[in-house]
Write a protein that holds these residues in place. Structure first.
Motif, short mmCIF file in Angstrom:
data_model
loop_
_atom_site.label_atom_id
_atom_site.label_comp_id
_atom_site.label_asym_id
_atom_site.label_seq_id
_atom_site.Cartn_x
_atom_site.Cartn_y
_atom_site.Cartn_z
N ALA A 60 30.00 37.66 35.81
CA ALA A 60 31.00 37.95 37.42
C ALA A 60 32.30 37.00 36.90
CB ALA A 60 30.16 36.42 38.01
N HIS A 61 32.91 36.96 37.67
CA HIS A 61 34.81 36.32 37.66
C HIS A 61 33.88 34.96 38.19
CE1 HIS A 61 36.30 40.28 37.64
NE2 HIS A 61 35.79 40.56 35.87
N GLU A 62 35.26 34.20 37.53
CA GLU A 62 34.98 32.47 38.81
C GLU A 62 36.60 31.90 38.45
OE1 GLU A 62 33.24 28.10 37.46
OE2 GLU A 62 33.14 29.38 35.84
N TRP A 63 36.78 31.44 39.90
CA TRP A 63 38.28 31.63 40.02
C TRP A 63 38.17 30.54 40.29
CZ3 TRP A 63 41.56 35.75 41.34
CH2 TRP A 63 40.36 37.01 41.72
N VAL A 64 39.67 29.48 40.26
CA VAL A 64 40.11 28.46 40.56
C VAL A 64 40.83 28.52 41.85
CG1 VAL A 64 40.88 26.20 40.51
CG2 VAL A 64 38.99 27.51 39.06
N ARG A 103 50.89 41.44 33.47
CA ARG A 103 51.32 40.92 32.03
C ARG A 103 50.57 41.74 30.99
NH1 ARG A 103 55.85 38.28 30.35
NH2 ARG A 103 55.03 37.28 28.35
N THR A 104 51.45 42.62 29.71
CA THR A 104 50.48 42.65 28.66
C THR A 104 49.16 42.22 28.67
OG1 THR A 104 51.30 42.03 27.39
CG2 THR A 104 51.68 44.24 28.22
N LYS A 105 49.22 40.60 29.07
CA LYS A 105 48.43 39.23 28.20
C LYS A 105 47.51 38.92 29.49
CE LYS A 105 50.66 38.51 23.56
NZ LYS A 105 50.98 37.70 22.37
N GLY A 149 34.79 45.84 30.73
CA GLY A 149 34.90 47.53 31.81
C GLY A 149 35.83 47.70 33.01
N GLU A 150 36.11 46.51 33.55
CA GLU A 150 36.90 46.29 35.05
C GLU A 150 38.42 46.46 35.11
OE1 GLU A 150 35.40 42.06 34.06
OE2 GLU A 150 35.70 43.95 33.32
N GLU A 151 38.92 46.01 33.96
CA GLU A 151 40.26 46.03 34.09
C GLU A 151 41.23 45.94 35.57
OE1 GLU A 151 41.32 50.15 33.18
OE2 GLU A 151 39.72 50.30 31.27
N VAL A 152 41.13 44.83 36.15
CA VAL A 152 41.37 43.47 36.59
C VAL A 152 42.98 43.42 36.59
CG1 VAL A 152 41.18 41.73 38.19
CG2 VAL A 152 39.64 43.31 37.85
N ILE A 153 43.87 44.00 36.90
CA ILE A 153 45.14 43.33 36.33
C ILE A 153 45.56 42.14 37.99
CG2 ILE A 153 45.29 45.23 35.05
CD1 ILE A 153 47.55 46.31 38.08
N VAL A 154 46.66 41.85 37.22
CA VAL A 154 47.03 40.75 38.57
C VAL A 154 47.42 40.95 39.44
CG1 VAL A 154 49.02 38.90 38.82
CG2 VAL A 154 48.01 39.22 36.37
N GLU A 155 48.16 42.50 39.64
CA GLU A 155 48.31 42.83 41.02
C GLU A 155 47.12 43.23 41.66
OE1 GLU A 155 50.84 47.75 42.86
OE2 GLU A 155 49.31 47.34 40.86
N VAL A 162 51.16 29.15 35.66
CA VAL A 162 49.58 28.74 35.32
C VAL A 162 49.16 29.99 35.81
CG1 VAL A 162 47.50 28.51 36.84
CG2 VAL A 162 49.44 26.60 36.84
N PRO A 163 48.81 30.64 34.62
CA PRO A 163 48.33 31.95 34.21
C PRO A 163 47.50 32.88 35.16
CG PRO A 163 47.07 30.60 32.90
CD PRO A 163 47.97 29.54 33.39
N ARG A 164 47.73 33.97 35.85
CA ARG A 164 46.42 34.19 36.75
C ARG A 164 45.66 34.61 36.45
NH1 ARG A 164 49.21 31.61 41.20
NH2 ARG A 164 51.07 33.22 42.23
N LEU A 165 45.40 35.94 35.59
CA LEU A 165 43.91 35.90 34.50
C LEU A 165 44.28 36.04 33.03
CD1 LEU A 165 44.21 39.33 36.60
CD2 LEU A 165 43.31 37.65 37.56
N ALA A 166 43.14 35.17 32.95
CA ALA A 166 42.54 35.51 31.87
C ALA A 166 41.47 36.36 31.17
CB ALA A 166 42.83 33.89 30.82
N ASN A 167 41.72 36.40 30.14
CA ASN A 167 40.43 37.35 29.61
C ASN A 167 39.33 36.22 28.64
OD1 ASN A 167 38.94 40.15 29.57
ND2 ASN A 167 39.34 40.42 27.86
#
Length: 506
Positions: A417-421, A367-369, A376-382, A488-493
């Motif tokens: 870091a990235h935090e995941w649930v 998603r664009t959002k 600067g890591e540019e991690v997308i849902v894919e 559920v949003p997979r990723l959020a900035n």
């Protein structure tokens, strides 16, 4: 039933020739769609405002018609909802597909004309069956019932216009299906259109477990909930003990990879098929046309004209926009659509990558959002879905849902870091290995992430909360967002979602 199955298979295969035509002549078909849309809508309020009568090329279209998001289309849609016609499309529009996007608080109402219903949504559903029986000629698809797990499907009259109706896209489709199609489906229309999900799942389970279900269509998450409940009620080890003739799951809305292992446990058969579709409130866009592939054939003759914004142009005030013939393999594009439902140069919010040019096949990349780019890591849902899938396979675990967000620097010597649930129905055998595999896969497939992870200099390794099953359903329910159209949003900035979810873990 075998005679009926043979006849229906023959009927649906007739369409394959037309699909082959747009695969072989994609640009010509899209040009025909473009000029037909412009000509049809030239005398609408929108068409007059933007000079459709003077549009002779895609360049004219770009110069005369601005890009629209929902907020910019909303005044025209609200006029139509109040009962005014010929605003964005010349035929009457009395149905509106209610969409909440992902977990946003404000609903969107997408106009559904008779043309978009017939030539896009219905056509997409029929083409799904056509492509399936073409790939599997021995299918017994028409010997039993199709279980349709729609969204939160209550249909309501509009307060501002009692002659117009809204519901989620599955409700709009179900309400308008021809009688022959209704007879082939289960559960009853009354049950399928229930809006209270806990009661709905219970009633669906009781209604469908005695049927001869041959196919299922729906979102993976709610399908899992239903199948598990049916197995509880019937004391079955797997769903094939209930539906021995089940042969295909038509799925969409979320990536299937993280759910594949769980479905293989629920439906333990190498004869079970899985077929992905790409449809939304705004239209039906793609269908998996090849066996054992995660690529989607872009459907080009549904009354939708496609344009694409390269993702590096997305945030610019006047982004570069290209037609289908100019797309390149492997690049991320934001999708723009103009439709026979009256959406014009509309930003749907999805991003895609082309995996093939002739024919045009795509993968949904996000998603664009929905991305993380705090460092600067540019991690997308894919990227996230691939990493999750690899980590789950390596640790013999089964994922139900997940979300991730950045952890920002909180002091001069701290790291991001990235935090995941991550919610599991089966926890990893080795949680440390899970983290290692997720991190390593992200580094392998995303060079920007890898650069930020170099010697832990900018990004530390992922922080993961291994949650028990039911967490995300509980969170969605607490927000009043329980239902098929809410995801559920997979990723959020940012940490808008994840902080609240972590609080519920305790």
């Amino acid at each position: 039933m075998d005679v009926l199955n043979t006849f229906m298979t023959w009927i649906f295969k007739i369409r394959i020739g037309q699909i082959d035509n747009f695969k072989e002549n994609p640009i010509e078909v899209q040009q025909d769609i473009f000029f037909d849309l412009i000509k049809t809508a030239r005398k609408t309020q929108f068409g007059k405002k933007y000079g459709f009568s003077d549009v002779k090329s895609h360049r004219d279209f770009i110069n005369q018609v601005p890009i629209h998001d929902y907020e910019q289309m909303q005044p025209y849609i609200e006029q139509t909802m109040r009962g005014e016609q010929n605003v964005i499309w010349p035929t009457d529009i009395n149905w509106f597909s209610k969409s909440s996007g992902t977990t946003g608080s404000r609903s969107k109402f997408i106009p559904v004309s008779q043309e978009s219903l017939e030539d896009c949504h219905f056509k997409g559903g029929k083409d799904m069956l056509s492509l399936y029986v073409n790939n599997y000629p021995d299918s017994k698809l028409f010997t039993g019932k199709s279980l349709a797990i729609g969204g939160s499907s209550e249909v309501n009259k509009l307060d501002v216009n009692q002659n117009s109706y809204y519901g989620d896209v599955s409700a709009v489709i179900m309400r308008n299906l021809p009688m022959w199609a209704q007879l082939a489906k289960t559960p009853s229309l009354e049950t399928a259109l229930m809006s209270e999900w806990e009661e709905k799942i219970e009633k669906m389970a009781h209604e469908t477990m005695e049927e001869n279900v041959v196919s299922i269509s729906g979102v993976p998450t709610w399908t899992i909930v239903l199948l598990q409940r049916i197995m509880e009620l019937t004391n079955s080890k797997n769903i094939l003990e209930v539906w021995p003739n089940l042969e295909v799951f038509f799925h969409g809305a979320v990536a299937f990879g993280p759910y594949r292992k769980l479905f293989q446990e629920l439906i333990p058969s190498d004869k079970m098929h899985y077929m992905e579709t790409y449809n939304a409130s705004e239209g039906f866009f793609g269908i998996q046309d090849q066996k054992n592939s995660d690529e989607l054939l872009l459907m080009l003759d549904y009354g939708i004209y496609y344009e694409f914004i390269p993702m590096e142009e997305w945030d610019r005030e006047d982004p570069k926009v290209i037609p289908l013939e100019d797309v390149e393999l492997g690049k991320n594009y934001a999708l723009l659509i103009s439709t026979n439902g009256g959406l014009w140069r509309y930003k749907i919010g999805d991003t895609v990558k082309f995996t093939s040019i002739r024919p045009y096949r795509i993968k949904i990349s996000g998603r664009t959002k929905h991305f993380i780019n705090a460092f600067g890591e540019e991690v997308i849902v894919e990227n996230a879905e691939k990493a999750i899938e690899v980590a789950a396979d390596a640790t013999n675990s089964i994922i139900v849902n997940f979300t991730a967000a950045p952890v920002y620097f909180d002091s001069s010597d701290s790291k991001g870091a990235h935090e995941w649930v991550i919610e599991f129905s089966k926890q990893p055998d080795d949680k440390s290995l899970f983290i290692e595999k997720l991190d390593a896969t992200l580094r392998e497939i995303n060079s920007d992430y890898d650069a930020k992870r170099y010697k832990d200099m900018a990004l530390d390794k992922p922080r993961i909360h291994f949650a028990q099953e039911g967490l995300f359903e509980q969170w969605m329910k607490s927000r009043g967002k329980l239902g098929g159209q809410n995801k559920v949003p997979r990723l959020a900035n940012n940490r808008e979602y994840i902080d609240g979810i972590i609080e519920m873990i305790g």
